[in-house]
Design an enzyme around this catalytic site. Structure first.
Site, PDB file in Angstrom:
ATOM      1  N   GLU A  61      44.146   4.658  32.441  1.00 51.71           N
ATOM      2  CA  GLU A  61      43.257   3.681  32.663  1.00 51.71           C
ATOM      3  C   GLU A  61      43.477   2.327  31.836  1.00 51.71           C
ATOM      4  O   GLU A  61      43.198   1.498  30.563  1.00 51.71           O
ATOM      5  CB  GLU A  61      42.085   3.622  31.790  1.00 51.71           C
ATOM      6  CG  GLU A  61      41.342   4.808  31.220  1.00 51.71           C
ATOM      7  CD  GLU A  61      40.123   5.370  30.446  1.00 51.71           C
ATOM      8  OE1 GLU A  61      40.381   4.983  29.400  1.00 51.71           O
ATOM      9  OE2 GLU A  61      39.543   6.492  30.348  1.00 51.71           O
ATOM     10  N   TYR A 107      41.530 -12.773  18.907  1.00 51.49           N
ATOM     11  CA  TYR A 107      42.670 -11.736  17.573  1.00 51.49           C
ATOM     12  C   TYR A 107      43.625 -12.859  17.282  1.00 51.49           C
ATOM     13  O   TYR A 107      44.829 -12.184  17.089  1.00 51.49           O
ATOM     14  CB  TYR A 107      42.569 -10.903  19.206  1.00 51.49           C
ATOM     15  CG  TYR A 107      42.007 -10.254  19.239  1.00 51.49           C
ATOM     16  CD1 TYR A 107      41.643  -9.424  19.247  1.00 51.49           C
ATOM     17  CD2 TYR A 107      41.253 -11.054  21.055  1.00 51.49           C
ATOM     18  CE1 TYR A 107      40.418  -8.786  19.638  1.00 51.49           C
ATOM     19  CE2 TYR A 107      40.724  -9.916  22.267  1.00 51.49           C
ATOM     20  CZ  TYR A 107      39.928  -9.500  20.962  1.00 51.49           C
ATOM     21  OH  TYR A 107      38.854  -8.514  22.298  1.00 51.49           O
ATOM     22  N   CYS A 140      32.399 -26.782  19.443  1.00 46.96           N
ATOM     23  CA  CYS A 140      31.933 -27.436  18.136  1.00 46.96           C
ATOM     24  C   CYS A 140      32.289 -26.005  16.758  1.00 46.96           C
ATOM     25  O   CYS A 140      32.104 -25.982  16.175  1.00 46.96           O
ATOM     26  CB  CYS A 140      30.816 -27.241  18.159  1.00 46.96           C
ATOM     27  SG  CYS A 140      29.986 -28.640  18.797  1.00 46.96           S
TER      28      CYS A 140
END
Ligand SMILES: *Cc1c(COP(=O)(O)O)cnc(C)c1O
Length: 417
Positions: free
Chosen positions: A277, A321, A346
C-alpha cells in the site's frame, strides 16, 4: 538542490518536464501544485520492478494524494487503491478504479461507510478490532452479503520515524494486538457473514530501515501460520505502505530494491498474494508547490524572512512534522541568503523553512517547495479563509488543469443564513 529528470533547470529556469514553471504560474496563478505525470509513472514502474518476482498487488494509498487524475494515472498502470473513508472510496470509484481492486481501511469506520464499501463490492475491508468485526458482520447480514475481511495486526514494531507517523507500536491506536488474536480467530465462528481472507499491517511512514519490515513481517508470518492451523484460508498478506522517499538530498532514502531484497524471499513461496500500500513513495516527488514571494523583510536582529503566498493551509508538513522540503527558486540564482520562508497564515508554525540558505530571489519571483506531492493538497484547509489552490499535471510539453482553484463563492456555498 533536489534535481530530478522531471524538475530541472533549462535556460536558468526551473521546468517540469518541458514546461517552464514561470509560464505555469503566469497561466494558472499561485499557489499552484504542479505534478509530473512522467515522474508518477516512473515511481510506480520502479516499485513494480523491485517486487516483480513476488505475486503481489499494489494498492495505491489514496490518502497521500487523492486527486482524481493522480489516482487514474496510477490505476492505468495496474494499481488498485487503499482507501480510508467513504470519501476516499468515492474518489477512487470516480477515478474509474474497479471496486474489486479497492481495499477499505480505517481505524473508525462508520456503519454507513461499511455499508457503502460492501455495496460497492470492494475486495476486502480491513478490520482493526473485535467490535468492528461485529459491526461488519451485522451490516453484511442486513445487506444479504458475505464480507471479505482482513485483520490489521499491530505487530508492536516501533519504526524509527516521526512519532506522528509510527503506527505499528502497541501504544498506538492501530490494529489488533498479537495477544488478542487467538481469541479473535476463535470468535470467527460467530460471524457467519464474514470471510477472513487477509492479514494486514502498516507500521508507519517514511521508514528508512528495511529491518523494521523484516521484524513486522516475521510476526505477520507467525500469525499467518497460526491462522492456517486454525483452518483459515488466507489469500492476502498485506505489508502496508511506508516506503521512504528523499526530501533532503543530504538524507537520501533507502532504495526500494533494499526492501525488496529482504521481503521477496520471505514472502515468495507462501501461496498467497502480497499486497503493498505505498502512498508517499509513488507521489511525493512527483509534485512541487509553486509560490510567489510577496515580501522580503528583516527584523531588528537582522533575521530575514521571505513571505510567500502559500502556507500551512496548502502544505502543513513542516508545521505538523517539522519535515524538510527543499526550496528552489524558479529563476536560477547562484547566491543564497539565510532566511525563514514563511506563509501568510496567522500561526507561528506557518513556515516552509527556518534559517536556511535560500536562493537570493527578489520580491515577485517564484519559489518551488519541492516534494509536495504526498500529504500536501490532501491535508489542505480553508483556515484563514484560504481558497484551495489549483493543480496542474504536466506530461512532456502538455499541461492539464486537474483541479480548479477554489472560488470565494465556494467558500460560503454550504452555509445557510
Ligand atoms: C497512510 C497509510 C498507507 C500509506 O503510507 P505511506 O507512508 O504514504 O506509504 C498505507 N496503508 C495504511 C493503512 C495507511 O494508513
Amino acid at each position: 538542490m533536489l534535481d530530478s529528470n522531471y524538475f530541472h533547470y533549462t535556460a536558468a529556469t526551473l521546468h517540469c518536464d518541458e514546461v517552464s514553471l514561470e509560464k505555469l504560474a503566469a497561466t494558472f496563478g499561485t499557489p499552484l501544485f504542479v505534478t509530473s505525470r512522467r515522474s508518477l509513472i516512473e515511481s510506480c514502474l520502479t516499485f513494480e520492478h523491485a517486487f516483480k518476482e513476488l505475486p503481489h498487488f499494489t494498492c495505491y494509498s489514496v490518502k497521500a494524494n487523492f486527486n482524481l487524475t493522480v489516482i487514474r494515472t496510477l490505476a492505468e498502470l495496474g494499481c488498485g487503491c487503499d482507501v480510508n473513508s467513504g470519501g476516499e472510496l468515492y474518489r477512487a470509484l470516480q477515478a474509474g478504479v474497479a471496486a474489486e481492486k479497492i481495499i477499505f481501511a480505517g481505524v473508525g469506520k462508520r456503519a454507513d461507510e461499511i455499508a457503502y464499501a460492501l455495496q460497492s463490492g470492494v475486495l476486502m475491508l480491513k478490520a482493526e478490532s473485535l467490535p468492528e468485526l461485529r459491526a461488519i458482520n451485522q451490516i453484511a447480514g442486513e445487506l444479504g452479503k458475505r464480507a471479505s475481511v482482513a485483520i490489521r495486526i499491530n505487530p508492536n514494531v516501533t519504526a524509527e520515524t516521526h512519532p506522528y507517523i509510527t503506527t505499528g507500536d502497541s501504544k498506538e491506536k492501530f490494529g489488533v494486538d498479537e495477544a488478542e488474536l487467538a481469541e479473535l480467530f476463535s470468535l470467527f465462528s460467530e460471524f457467519p457473514n464474514l470471510k477472513l481472507v487477509g492479514l494486514d499491517m502498516h507500521i508507519g511512514s517514511q521508514i528508512f530501515d528495511p529491518e523494521y519490515y523484516v521484524a513486522a513481517t516475521t510476526k505477520l508470518l507467525t500469525i499467518f501460520k497460526l491462522s492456517k492451523e486454525l483452518g483459515f484460508a488466507i489469500e492476502f498478506l498485506d505489508i502496508g505502505g511506508g516506503f521512504p522517499v528523499t526530501y533532503d538530498p543530504l538524507k537520501p532514502a533507502t532504495p526500494i530494491e533494499r526492501f525488496a531484497e529482504k521481503l521477496v524471499p520471505m514472502l515468495r513461496s507462501l501461496g498467497v498474494k502480497v499486497i503493498f500500500e505505498p502512498g508517499r513513495y509513488l507521489v511525493a516527488n512527483a509534485s512541487v508547490l509553486l509560490t510567489r514571494i510577496l515580501y522580503k523583510k528583516s527584523n531588528h536582529t537582522g533575521k530575514q524572512f521571505f513571505v510567500v503566498d502559500a502556507g500551512m493551509t496548502e502544505l502543513i508538513r513542516p508545521a505538523l512534522y517539522q519535515s524538510h522540503h527543499e526550496i528552489q527558486s524558479v529563476k536560477l540564482h547562484e547566491k543564497t541568503v539565510v532566511a525563514d520562508v514563511v506563509g501568510p497564515i496567522c500561526e507561528s508554525s506557518d513556515f516552509f523553512a527556518r534559517q536556511r540558505a535560500i536562493p537570493a530571489a527578489e520580491e515577485g519571483e517564484l519559489l518551488a517547495v519541492m516534494s509536495s506531492g504526498a500529504y500536501g493538497a490532501v491535508m489542505g484547509s480553508n483556515y484563514n479563509g484560504r481558497l484551495r489552490p489549483a493543480e496542474v499535471m504536466v506530461n512532456g510539453s502538455e499541461v492539464k488543469l486537474v483541479r480548479k482553484r477554489e472560488t470565494l463563492e465556494q467558500l460560503v456555498e454550504n452555509e445557510l443564513f
